[in-house]
Design an enzyme around this catalytic site. Structure first.
Site, mmCIF file in Angstrom:
data_model
loop_
_atom_site.group_PDB
_atom_site.id
_atom_site.type_symbol
_atom_site.label_atom_id
_atom_site.label_comp_id
_atom_site.label_asym_id
_atom_site.label_seq_id
_atom_site.Cartn_x
_atom_site.Cartn_y
_atom_site.Cartn_z
ATOM 1 N N TYR A 55 13.257 15.990 -49.978
ATOM 2 C CA TYR A 55 11.954 15.642 -49.410
ATOM 3 C C TYR A 55 11.292 14.591 -50.301
ATOM 4 O O TYR A 55 11.020 14.836 -51.475
ATOM 5 C CB TYR A 55 11.053 16.867 -49.299
ATOM 6 C CG TYR A 55 11.521 17.923 -48.317
ATOM 7 C CD1 TYR A 55 12.548 17.679 -47.419
ATOM 8 C CD2 TYR A 55 10.929 19.180 -48.286
ATOM 9 C CE1 TYR A 55 12.968 18.649 -46.522
ATOM 10 C CE2 TYR A 55 11.347 20.152 -47.390
ATOM 11 C CZ TYR A 55 12.372 19.882 -46.511
ATOM 12 O OH TYR A 55 12.775 20.848 -45.622
ATOM 13 N N TRP A 208 11.275 26.674 -39.280
ATOM 14 C CA TRP A 208 10.593 25.402 -39.505
ATOM 15 C C TRP A 208 10.283 24.743 -38.165
ATOM 16 O O TRP A 208 10.891 25.052 -37.150
ATOM 17 C CB TRP A 208 11.414 24.473 -40.403
ATOM 18 C CG TRP A 208 12.760 24.021 -39.884
ATOM 19 C CD1 TRP A 208 13.944 24.695 -39.967
ATOM 20 C CD2 TRP A 208 13.046 22.777 -39.231
ATOM 21 N NE1 TRP A 208 14.953 23.961 -39.412
ATOM 22 C CE2 TRP A 208 14.435 22.768 -38.952
ATOM 23 C CE3 TRP A 208 12.280 21.670 -38.859
ATOM 24 C CZ2 TRP A 208 15.071 21.702 -38.309
ATOM 25 C CZ3 TRP A 208 12.905 20.604 -38.222
ATOM 26 C CH2 TRP A 208 14.281 20.623 -37.947
ATOM 27 N N PRO A 210 7.612 25.139 -36.154
ATOM 28 C CA PRO A 210 7.164 26.035 -35.079
ATOM 29 C C PRO A 210 6.213 25.351 -34.098
ATOM 30 O O PRO A 210 5.960 25.894 -33.019
ATOM 31 C CB PRO A 210 6.462 27.165 -35.840
ATOM 32 C CG PRO A 210 5.988 26.518 -37.103
ATOM 33 C CD PRO A 210 7.074 25.549 -37.462
ATOM 34 N N GLN A 289 -5.943 21.065 -40.841
ATOM 35 C CA GLN A 289 -4.694 21.511 -40.219
ATOM 36 C C GLN A 289 -4.248 22.856 -40.770
ATOM 37 O O GLN A 289 -3.841 23.732 -40.004
ATOM 38 C CB GLN A 289 -3.607 20.449 -40.435
ATOM 39 C CG GLN A 289 -3.834 19.163 -39.670
ATOM 40 C CD GLN A 289 -2.806 18.099 -39.988
ATOM 41 O OE1 GLN A 289 -2.314 18.016 -41.116
ATOM 42 N NE2 GLN A 289 -2.469 17.278 -39.017
#
Length: 319
Positions: A55, A208, A210, A289
């Site tokens: 990442y 992951w 979702p 968020q």
């Protein structure tokens, strides 16, 4: 926030978790902003924070964990990373060979500033490496205390079963968790192939995407907004931004409003309705968020609501 056991194992993780994929070190590079987002998550009960060596080319591990460890005690956190994808151009710079796994873990621990990982995932199955090598390597990391539990991510169900059976037959530590993609718009593989086996062998499942890369939030009802994830990563839009999916997401708005949730919260609660799912990994580039995602914690959808959702999505539910 509710905490769920990792399958049959003793580790408990928050049902809502926070991941670093395409966020920290990529969309967000400011440490103070990452601190704010992780603080909101932690104060909301999140204890599981997911990462990977690839990442943002390692920057995600460094940035997210620095933000966490400068604010919170290590023992209260469940930290993960992953290994498989290329981290260098040399012949052994990728995959699940003993050499690459060991060297990748050493670098991850250094970047993350910790002596051990709670969870360490084999980021994909590696057909070039014998199962014996994969399982013995990962089990040895557990024995050495560098990793507390190891797991798989996006592995075929048959290979998960093979790993568990090999470990059990040879007195080794089996995988404790699988991390697949799972959402309202991507469900068949997990429900038909993965969950039956993970439940049978006692693995946890941390999912992951979702929210289907953000599609289920309703942000793309009228197209692709500027500086949205689909604009930055067109391949995600190609996968999820279809007329049929737009119709489904619009219809879900009424259902969400009737139960007092946003569409994002409804999507998370729907994923977590599965008894075999341990945690839903969310992403956040802005404080609002993660606050919204936290609103799905502790929500149990009534059976009639799940049935309405399945009518909109098409196909029955495996709950």
């Amino acid at each position: 926030m509710r905490y769920r056991k990792l399958g049959q194992w003793g580790l408990k993780v928050s049902e809502i978790s926070l991941g670093a994929w395409v966020t920290y070190g990529d969309a967000v590079k400011d440490l103070e902003r990452v601190k704010e987002i992780t603080r909101i998550a932690y104060e909301g009960g999140v204890n599981f924070f997911d990462n990977a060596d690839v990442y943002a080319k390692g920057l995600a591990e460094e940035l997210m964990t620095k933000a966490l460890l400068e604010q919170f005690p290590r023992h209260e956190l469940v930290l993960s990373s992953k290994v498989f994808w290329p981290t260098s151009d040399d012949a052994n710079g990728r995959g699940l060979s003993r050499k690459h796994v060991r060297e990748s873990l050493e670098r991850s621990l250094k970047r993350m500033g910790t002596d051990y990982l709670d969870l360490y995932f084999c980021h994909r199955y590696d057909p070039e490496v014998p199962m014996e090598e994969i399982v013995t390597t990962m089990s040895n990391l557990v024995d050495r205390g560098l990793v507390l539990y190891w797991g798989t991510s996006e592995w075929p169900a048959a290979r998960i079963v093979e790993a568990v059976q090999f470990a059990r037959a040879n007195g080794l530590h089996p995988p404790a968790v699988e991390q697949p993609q799972y959402s309202m718009l991507y469900r068949e593989r997990v429900e038909k192939e993965i969950l039956p086996e993970t439940e049978r062998f006692g693995l946890g499942v941390v999912v992951w995407s979702p929210l289907a890369m953000g599609m289920l939030t309703g942000r793309y009802d009228e197209g692709v907004p500027k500086d949205s994830r689909f604009e930055r990563y067109p391949q995600f839009g190609e996968r999820f931004l279809t007329e049929e999916n737009v119709r489904k997401v619009r219809e879900l708005k009424e259902v969400a409003e009737e139960v007092g949730l946003t569409r994002a919260q409804l999507a998370l609660a729907w994923v977590l309705r599965q008894k075999g799912v341990t945690s839903a990994i969310t992403g956040a580039t802005r404080p609002e968020q993660i606050r919204e995602s936290l609103g799905a914690a502790g929500v149990d959808l009534p059976p009639e609501v799940v049935e309405r959702i399945d009518q909109i999505l098409g196909g029955g539910s495996r709950a």
